[in-house]
Design a protein around this motif. Structure first.
Motif, PDB file in Angstrom:
ATOM      1  N   ALA A   1    -138.225 -64.673  56.693  1.00 41.92           N
ATOM      2  CA  ALA A   1    -137.597 -63.398  56.357  1.00 41.92           C
ATOM      3  C   ALA A   1    -138.582 -62.273  56.629  1.00 41.92           C
ATOM      4  N   HIS A   2    -138.066 -61.146  57.100  1.00 43.85           N
ATOM      5  CA  HIS A   2    -138.877 -59.954  57.313  1.00 43.85           C
ATOM      6  C   HIS A   2    -138.645 -59.006  56.144  1.00 43.85           C
ATOM      7  N   HIS A   3    -139.708 -58.680  55.432  1.00 47.90           N
ATOM      8  CA  HIS A   3    -139.585 -57.805  54.277  1.00 47.90           C
ATOM      9  C   HIS A   3    -139.694 -56.337  54.695  1.00 47.90           C
ATOM     10  N   HIS A   4    -139.417 -55.451  53.747  1.00 54.02           N
ATOM     11  CA  HIS A   4    -139.241 -54.033  54.066  1.00 54.02           C
ATOM     12  C   HIS A   4    -140.408 -53.403  54.846  1.00 54.02           C
ATOM     13  N   PRO A   5    -141.676 -53.626  54.462  1.00 49.51           N
ATOM     14  CA  PRO A   5    -142.752 -53.007  55.245  1.00 49.51           C
ATOM     15  C   PRO A   5    -142.735 -53.449  56.707  1.00 49.51           C
ATOM     16  N   MET A   6    -142.413 -54.707  56.965  1.00 51.10           N
ATOM     17  CA  MET A   6    -142.327 -55.172  58.349  1.00 51.10           C
ATOM     18  C   MET A   6    -141.138 -54.525  59.057  1.00 51.10           C
TER      19      MET A   6
ATOM     20  N   ARG B   1    -132.262 -69.406  34.875  1.00 46.90           N
ATOM     21  CA  ARG B   1    -131.796 -68.666  36.047  1.00 46.90           C
ATOM     22  C   ARG B   1    -132.017 -67.178  35.812  1.00 46.90           C
ATOM     23  N   PHE B   2    -132.401 -66.484  36.867  1.00 49.06           N
ATOM     24  CA  PHE B   2    -132.436 -65.021  36.806  1.00 49.06           C
ATOM     25  C   PHE B   2    -132.428 -64.471  38.217  1.00 49.06           C
ATOM     26  N   THR B   3    -132.064 -63.207  38.330  1.00 52.37           N
ATOM     27  CA  THR B   3    -132.023 -62.516  39.613  1.00 52.37           C
ATOM     28  C   THR B   3    -132.969 -61.334  39.574  1.00 52.37           C
ATOM     29  N   GLY B   4    -133.787 -61.217  40.608  1.00 50.87           N
ATOM     30  CA  GLY B   4    -134.642 -60.046  40.782  1.00 50.87           C
ATOM     31  C   GLY B   4    -134.176 -59.245  41.978  1.00 50.87           C
ATOM     32  N   HIS B   5    -134.275 -57.923  41.878  1.00 47.73           N
ATOM     33  CA  HIS B   5    -133.755 -57.045  42.913  1.00 47.73           C
ATOM     34  C   HIS B   5    -134.888 -56.348  43.657  1.00 47.73           C
ATOM     35  N   PHE B   6    -134.774 -56.288  44.981  1.00 40.64           N
ATOM     36  CA  PHE B   6    -135.700 -55.534  45.806  1.00 40.64           C
ATOM     37  C   PHE B   6    -135.419 -54.039  45.692  1.00 40.64           C
ATOM     38  N   THR B   7    -136.454 -53.225  45.848  1.00 40.85           N
ATOM     39  CA  THR B   7    -136.246 -51.792  45.993  1.00 40.85           C
ATOM     40  C   THR B   7    -135.594 -51.485  47.331  1.00 40.85           C
ATOM     41  N   ASN B   8    -135.994 -52.212  48.386  1.00 38.94           N
ATOM     42  CA  ASN B   8    -135.433 -52.062  49.729  1.00 38.94           C
ATOM     43  C   ASN B   8    -135.119 -53.454  50.277  1.00 38.94           C
ATOM     44  N   PRO B   9    -134.075 -53.567  51.127  1.00 44.12           N
ATOM     45  CA  PRO B   9    -133.643 -54.895  51.567  1.00 44.12           C
ATOM     46  C   PRO B   9    -134.600 -55.560  52.547  1.00 44.12           C
ATOM     47  N   SER B  10    -134.533 -56.883  52.580  1.00 50.61           N
ATOM     48  CA  SER B  10    -135.204 -57.713  53.578  1.00 50.61           C
ATOM     49  C   SER B  10    -134.147 -58.245  54.541  1.00 50.61           C
ATOM     50  N   CYS B  11    -134.591 -58.954  55.576  1.00 51.19           N
ATOM     51  CA  CYS B  11    -133.655 -59.433  56.591  1.00 51.19           C
ATOM     52  C   CYS B  11    -134.248 -60.670  57.260  1.00 51.19           C
ATOM     53  N   ALA B  12    -133.383 -61.634  57.611  1.00 56.99           N
ATOM     54  CA  ALA B  12    -133.830 -62.837  58.305  1.00 56.99           C
ATOM     55  C   ALA B  12    -133.034 -63.011  59.584  1.00 56.99           C
ATOM     56  N   VAL B  13    -133.746 -63.114  60.704  1.00 57.20           N
ATOM     57  CA  VAL B  13    -133.149 -63.327  62.023  1.00 57.20           C
ATOM     58  C   VAL B  13    -133.866 -64.511  62.661  1.00 57.20           C
ATOM     59  N   ASP B  14    -133.098 -65.435  63.200  1.00 57.03           N
ATOM     60  CA  ASP B  14    -133.668 -66.587  63.902  1.00 57.03           C
ATOM     61  C   ASP B  14    -134.644 -66.084  64.971  1.00 57.03           C
ATOM     62  N   HIS B  15    -135.878 -66.567  64.923  1.00 55.62           N
ATOM     63  CA  HIS B  15    -136.892 -66.086  65.875  1.00 55.62           C
ATOM     64  C   HIS B  15    -136.595 -66.490  67.313  1.00 55.62           C
ATOM     65  N   ARG B  16    -135.686 -67.397  67.519  1.00 56.16           N
ATOM     66  CA  ARG B  16    -135.269 -67.707  68.890  1.00 56.16           C
ATOM     67  C   ARG B  16    -134.414 -66.596  69.469  1.00 56.16           C
ATOM     68  N   LEU B  17    -133.879 -65.731  68.598  1.00 53.98           N
ATOM     69  CA  LEU B  17    -133.232 -64.490  69.021  1.00 53.98           C
ATOM     70  C   LEU B  17    -134.238 -63.345  69.029  1.00 53.98           C
ATOM     71  N   TYR B  18    -135.049 -63.305  67.980  1.00 55.54           N
ATOM     72  CA  TYR B  18    -135.931 -62.166  67.755  1.00 55.54           C
ATOM     73  C   TYR B  18    -137.039 -62.049  68.794  1.00 55.54           C
ATOM     74  N   LEU B  19    -137.776 -63.122  69.013  1.00 55.08           N
ATOM     75  CA  LEU B  19    -138.962 -63.033  69.865  1.00 55.08           C
ATOM     76  C   LEU B  19    -138.633 -62.685  71.321  1.00 55.08           C
TER      77      LEU B  19
END
Length: 422
Positions: free
Chosen positions: A48-53, A86-104
């Motif tokens: 996953a790519h987090h917000h700073p990335m 169980r609990f849920t934590g929330h990001f201030t800004n969203p992250s995203c995951a893209v298959d690196h076979r598409l990304y690179l």
């Protein structure tokens, strides 16, 4: 004009090349295989790519998969045992995951369009002196193949000499997304973890299941269980593992639809975490600088690998464009500039691989405190901040006690690094 040779075309090498081309630095990118070949390759990772990335991708003009459309903004935690939590934590800004076979391949095409020179070549240690004669600086951004182990390990930061988890990662259909959309982080004490990640693949949006299995736990065999011999047996083994050890995910599986998306969408094995030396001399006052997996390798359990690589690439690029001499003094300055974040990401990940009793205690406390659960989650964007909170029992107690106001903590952390803020 400086000329930089980059060996390796993963996230670290590509981000470095893009940042240097934006500053009109001459870049040659050496890759073992054409990146377009990745489309038909085996699954590389489930990162996953987090917000700073993502912010760096926006600045570099390669943010092709907007997090607002493809991303997620929560972590759903499950801690098993006699009294599950169980609990849920929330990001201030969203992250995203893209298959690196598409990304690179897409990002590599952007880099080529901006004037980097691609060279397909099998570069080994004996080739580096030759590259040093051709370039002002050589950056080794590949830690695999013949370049594996090129830079010496730093023992004080390498507590493991074997994988601490046996991995079984795959892309699957038939897993209903949690609400709100997010990554599932399930902990089965004594057996390992499961990361459930919404990821964009060549099949469209699917679910990545990354089973991080302890070598002595019940699920270790998944890392070597063959798929091709008997797909039905493989699917049943994964479903059984979820039912017994990761029920928060199993309860959202539609069994009739559950399947690996393709035989190549499976990755099994293990990772040996390591922190290596920052550079090595090539002779004639030339140096090779370590970057990405050649420098710091972390287990994927905390999702930091690509994010640390992108951060490090930004630091290196900033130092290159503000200097003209790439000698040992330059290498030492780079080491100082990036060390805190990289070492924090490595240390935090290693802590979670061998969790002391205070880590389950932490998760139970977070389940009862939404503000701190959100802070813990947002700090996946900032491993240096996370490590400041969790490095010692005293720091963890202080974090959970919450005597300081959140505003005071955020003010302290708002100081930005001039070169490349994380």
């Amino acid at each position: 004009m400086a000329t930089v040779g980059i060996v390796g075309a993963g996230v670290a090498g590509l981000h470095l090349g893009l940042a240097l081309r934006a500053a009109d630095v001459d870049v040659t990118l050496y890759t073992e295989h054409p990146l377009e070949d990745l489309a038909g390759a085996r699954l590389l990772n489930t990162v996953a790519h987090h917000h700073p990335m993502l912010e760096r991708e926006r600045a570099l003009g390669v943010h092709h998969w907007p997090a607002e459309e493809y991303g997620y903004a929560a972590h759903h935690h499950y801690l098993g045992g006699a009294e599950p939590v169980r609990f849920t934590g929330h990001f201030t800004n969203p992250s995203c995951a893209v298959d690196h076979r598409l990304y690179l391949p897409r990002v590599a095409a952007d880099l080529a369009d901006r004037g980097a020179k691609p060279v397909v070549a099998d570069i080994g240690p004996r080739d580096l002196a030759r590259l040093g004669a051709q370039h002002d600086l050589v950056v080794v951004a590949s830690g695999r193949g013949p370049l594996s182990g090129l830079f010496a390990r730093r023992p004080e930061h390498c507590p493991h000499d074997a994988p601490r988890r046996l991995l079984c990662a795959g892309l699957y259909t038939g897993v209903r997304a949690p609400e709100p959309a997010g990554v599932g982080i399930s902990v089965a004490p004594g057996h390992g973890e499961l990361l459930e990640i919404p990821i964009l693949s060549r099949h469209g949006p699917v679910t990545a299941l990354l089973l991080e299995n302890e070598p002595d736990g019940d699920l270790a065999g998944l890392a070597s269980l063959p798929y091709d011999d008997d797909p039905a047996r493989f699917h049943r083994a994964v479903l059984d593992a979820l039912a017994v050890h990761h029920p928060a995910t199993r309860e959202r599986v539609e069994e009739r639809e559950f399947a690996l998306t393709h035989p190549l969408d499976l990755l099994q094995g293990g990772v040996i975490p390591a922190v290596r030396e920052d550079y090595l001399p090539l002779g004639d006052e030339k140096f090779a600088l370590a970057l990405g997996d050649a420098h710091v390798v972390v287990d994927p359990v905390m999702g930091q690998g690509a994010n640390l690589a992108a951060y490090s690439a930004a630091v290196v690029a900033a130092e290159i464009v503000t200097d003209t001499v790439y000698d040992e003094q330059f290498c030492l300055r780079v080491a100082r500039a990036r060390e805190e974040v990289l070492l924090a990401g490595s240390a935090w990940t290693n802590l979670m691989l061998d969790p002391p009793p205070r880590i389950p205690e932490l998760l139970r406390a977070l389940a009862a405190d939404q503000r701190r659960a959100d802070e813990f989650t947002t700090n996946f964007d900032h491993p240096d901040r996370q490590w400041r909170l969790l490095a010692t029992p005293r720091r963890q107690r202080e974090f959970l006690a919450g005597d300081r106001a959140e505003g005071d903590r955020r003010t302290t952390w708002s100081i930005q690094r001039s070169a490349a803020p994380y």
